[in-house]
Design a protein around this motif. Structure first.
Motif, mmCIF file in Angstrom:
data_model
loop_
_atom_site.group_PDB
_atom_site.id
_atom_site.type_symbol
_atom_site.label_atom_id
_atom_site.label_comp_id
_atom_site.label_asym_id
_atom_site.label_seq_id
_atom_site.Cartn_x
_atom_site.Cartn_y
_atom_site.Cartn_z
ATOM 1 N N LEU A 48 0.832 -1.204 0.000
ATOM 2 C CA LEU A 48 0.000 0.000 0.000
ATOM 3 C C LEU A 48 0.867 1.256 0.000
ATOM 4 O O LEU A 48 0.583 2.228 -0.708
ATOM 5 N N PHE A 49 1.924 1.243 0.798
ATOM 6 C CA PHE A 49 2.860 2.380 0.810
ATOM 7 C C PHE A 49 3.485 2.572 -0.565
ATOM 8 O O PHE A 49 3.570 3.690 -1.075
ATOM 9 N N ASP A 50 3.923 1.482 -1.168
ATOM 10 C CA ASP A 50 4.596 1.545 -2.463
ATOM 11 C C ASP A 50 3.674 2.097 -3.547
ATOM 12 O O ASP A 50 4.088 2.931 -4.358
ATOM 13 N N ILE A 51 2.420 1.657 -3.548
ATOM 14 C CA ILE A 51 1.460 2.129 -4.545
ATOM 15 C C ILE A 51 1.235 3.628 -4.412
ATOM 16 O O ILE A 51 1.275 4.375 -5.399
ATOM 17 N N ASN A 105 -9.777 -7.962 -7.934
ATOM 18 C CA ASN A 105 -8.414 -8.479 -7.921
ATOM 19 C C ASN A 105 -7.588 -7.800 -9.016
ATOM 20 O O ASN A 105 -7.225 -8.408 -10.028
ATOM 21 N N ILE A 106 -7.276 -6.530 -8.784
ATOM 22 C CA ILE A 106 -6.587 -5.738 -9.806
ATOM 23 C C ILE A 106 -5.098 -6.068 -9.837
ATOM 24 O O ILE A 106 -4.480 -6.140 -10.897
ATOM 25 N N ALA A 129 -7.860 2.609 -10.256
ATOM 26 C CA ALA A 129 -8.747 1.589 -9.690
ATOM 27 C C ALA A 129 -8.057 0.848 -8.548
ATOM 28 O O ALA A 129 -8.696 0.505 -7.550
ATOM 29 N N THR A 130 -6.751 0.619 -8.676
ATOM 30 C CA THR A 130 -5.996 -0.047 -7.612
ATOM 31 C C THR A 130 -5.998 0.785 -6.343
ATOM 32 O O THR A 130 -6.270 0.277 -5.245
ATOM 33 N N VAL A 263 -14.954 -0.500 -16.807
ATOM 34 C CA VAL A 263 -15.802 -1.695 -16.758
ATOM 35 C C VAL A 263 -14.953 -2.956 -16.651
ATOM 36 O O VAL A 263 -15.301 -3.897 -15.922
ATOM 37 N N LEU A 264 -13.818 -2.995 -17.357
ATOM 38 C CA LEU A 264 -12.952 -4.167 -17.285
ATOM 39 C C LEU A 264 -12.454 -4.386 -15.861
ATOM 40 O O LEU A 264 -12.423 -5.526 -15.369
ATOM 41 N N MET A 265 -12.085 -3.297 -15.164
ATOM 42 C CA MET A 265 -11.657 -3.429 -13.769
ATOM 43 C C MET A 265 -12.810 -3.932 -12.895
ATOM 44 O O MET A 265 -12.609 -4.700 -11.959
ATOM 45 N N ALA A 266 -14.030 -3.496 -13.211
ATOM 46 C CA ALA A 266 -15.194 -3.922 -12.425
ATOM 47 C C ALA A 266 -15.555 -5.383 -12.662
ATOM 48 O O ALA A 266 -16.190 -6.011 -11.810
#
Length: 311
Positions: A48-51, A105-106, A129-130, A263-266
């Motif tokens: 999470l920190f890295d993102i 699950n991105i 999205a992530t 939509v693809l991420m969803a």
């Protein structure tokens, strides 16, 4: 469809590795919970920190896309919570179910799938999205779990207790610290960056192995949760994509590439975040593990259908 199968195959392989090693007696009874503790307290905070630290404001500030994906995700999360909330299924369990229905699950599937089907231009929307999923959605669910876990009746005591718990929660502290680096533009020092990258890379694989270990453990009593699984998987694979598409097209009027990316991420199956939360807070991890497994299997068909529709 074959290329999509190869993308999701490592997920099944990691779950199977945990299942087989548990059945073979290589790991003890506490292996799943201890491995999950490693993920919650070390690997996932590092990820999470890295993102957050490596995100760039110019890339992630796309209000229309954030609105379409974020509101669509929030609507499904809220719907799952309301449908599952009852006296026998209190707020912490309902919050985990909300994650089951909305946590895509991105990390494992989203980035390689977007790059392979929509091209490099889709990677920035995938990052948005992530961030929303693993930082904002996950953090919101943790707050609800903490609030629902308090037995004190006085509101002030609940607020104080929850605030203390959240202030010590590495899953909230880590992205907050990363956001400081993003906001100030300061680069993370090289050795720290390498450490966070290596440690964060272990989050999803270890969570999947822990899930396999959990699934392999014998249980005295099996609860029939077919209806709940069907509801949560249906909301994830059908409800979230439909809501996101409607918002992208009718409300925010996104250009076609951004609509397809949202939509693809969803359409992605449930990620490992809900399982980590369920294990950590001692909620119903059995239901969550089934939702992750079944949604991943069925997503091969639903994602393929969507890609065929937009091609």
């Amino acid at each position: 469809m074959l290329s999509l199968f190869f993308i999701v195959l490592p997920i099944f392989a990691l779950i199977a590795a945990g299942w087989v090693t548990c059945r073979a007696g290589i790991f003890g009874d506490q292996a799943a919970s201890e491995l999950n503790r490693f993920v919650v307290y070390l690997a996932l905070p590092a990820l999470l920190f890295d993102i957050m630290a490596k995100a760039h404001w110019a890339d992630i500030w796309q209000p229309g896309y954030i609105g379409a994906f974020g509101i669509g995700t929030a609507l499904v999360f809220g719907a799952a919570m309301l449908l599952r909330l009852r006296p026998s299924h209190p707020l912490p369990d309902a919050a985990v179910d909300g994650l089951n229905a909305a946590y895509a699950n991105i990390g494992f599937i989203g980035f390689p799938l977007a790059a392979a089907t929509l091209g490099k231009a889709s990677l920035a929307p995938t990052l948005i999205a992530t961030i929303f999923t693993v930082c904002i959605l996950f953090a919101g669910a943790l707050v609800l779990i903490e609030v629902g876990s308090q037995a004190q009746k006085h509101p002030l005591r609940v607020i104080v207790h929850v605030s203390r718990s959240l202030a010590k929660n590495p899953l909230l502290i880590a992205p907050a610290l990363g956001a400081i680096f993003m906001a100030t533009g300061i680069e993370v020092p090289g050795p720290i960056d390498k450490f966070m990258t290596l440690l964060g890379g272990a989050a999803s694989p270890c969570a999947l192995v822990a899930m396999g270990l959990f699934l392999a453990q014998p249980r005295e009593e099996k609860v029939n949760a077919t209806g709940a699984i069907a509801l949560l998987v249906g909301l994830k694979l059908l409800g979230q994509p439909v809501a996101t598409w409607a918002l992208a097209v009718w409300v925010f009027h996104l250009p076609t590439p951004l609509t397809h990316a949202a939509v693809l991420m969803a359409t992605l199956p449930t990620g490992t975040g809900p399982f980590m939360a369920a294990q950590h807070y001692r909620r119903d991890a059995a239901l969550t593990s089934q939702v992750v497994l079944i949604s991943t299997i069925l997503s091969v068909a639903t994602i393929t259908l969507y890609l065929h529709f937009i091609s």
